[in-house]
Motif scaffolding. Structure first.
Motif, PDB file in Angstrom:
ATOM      1  N   LEU A  25      -7.338  29.254  29.884  1.00 53.77           N
ATOM      2  CA  LEU A  25      -8.525  28.483  29.514  1.00 53.77           C
ATOM      3  C   LEU A  25      -8.160  27.262  28.675  1.00 53.77           C
ATOM      4  N   GLY A  26      -7.197  27.413  27.782  1.00 55.28           N
ATOM      5  CA  GLY A  26      -6.758  26.297  26.953  1.00 55.28           C
ATOM      6  C   GLY A  26      -6.152  25.180  27.784  1.00 55.28           C
ATOM      7  N   GLU A  62      -5.477  39.281  27.335  1.00 59.43           N
ATOM      8  CA  GLU A  62      -6.358  38.354  26.626  1.00 59.43           C
ATOM      9  C   GLU A  62      -5.612  37.073  26.241  1.00 59.43           C
ATOM     10  N   GLU A  63      -4.367  37.220  25.814  1.00 61.36           N
ATOM     11  CA  GLU A  63      -3.561  36.041  25.474  1.00 61.36           C
ATOM     12  C   GLU A  63      -3.349  35.156  26.700  1.00 61.36           C
ATOM     13  N   GLN A  71      -4.054  43.226  24.987  1.00 58.89           N
ATOM     14  CA  GLN A  71      -3.852  42.040  24.157  1.00 58.89           C
ATOM     15  C   GLN A  71      -3.124  40.955  24.935  1.00 58.89           C
ATOM     16  N   ARG A  89      -5.247  34.985  29.368  1.00 56.88           N
ATOM     17  CA  ARG A  89      -6.549  34.390  29.697  1.00 56.88           C
ATOM     18  C   ARG A  89      -6.834  33.203  28.780  1.00 56.88           C
ATOM     19  N   SER A  90      -6.585  33.381  27.495  1.00 57.53           N
ATOM     20  CA  SER A  90      -6.811  32.295  26.537  1.00 57.53           C
ATOM     21  C   SER A  90      -5.924  31.097  26.840  1.00 57.53           C
TER      22      SER A  90
END
Length: 88
Positions: free
Chosen positions: A58-59, A51-52, A48, A54-55
């Protein structure tokens, strides 16, 4: 009101076909996953957090791209205004 509830029902395959058409669900994409994994879809805290992160990356990248595009548009407008003033 007898016709309000359809007790006959449709064939399950027919219902699944409609769901696939509506949502674009492709069951074959998940053929390599075990039934257990698909049923519970659990992930660890570490997964998790990855993924956070990575997000977040990307943001930030998208925000920088948007800012760059806005700056380019603003520069084009300024140049157009200058060119218009020179013509007058």
């Amino acid at each position: 009101m007898d016709d309000f509830i359809d007790d006959e029902g449709e064939d399950q395959d027919e219902i699944s076909k409609h769901i696939r058409e509506i949502f674009g669900y492709d069951k074959s994409k998940y053929k390599d996953e075990s039934d257990y994994a698909l049923k519970f879809m659990e992930s660890s805290w570490k997964e998790q957090q990855k993924e956070e992160a990575r997000s977040l990356r990307l943001g930030i990248k998208e925000d920088e791209e948007d800012m760059r595009m806005e700056e380019e548009e603003e520069m084009k407008k300024k140049l157009a205004m200058k060119a218009k003033r020179k013509k007058m």
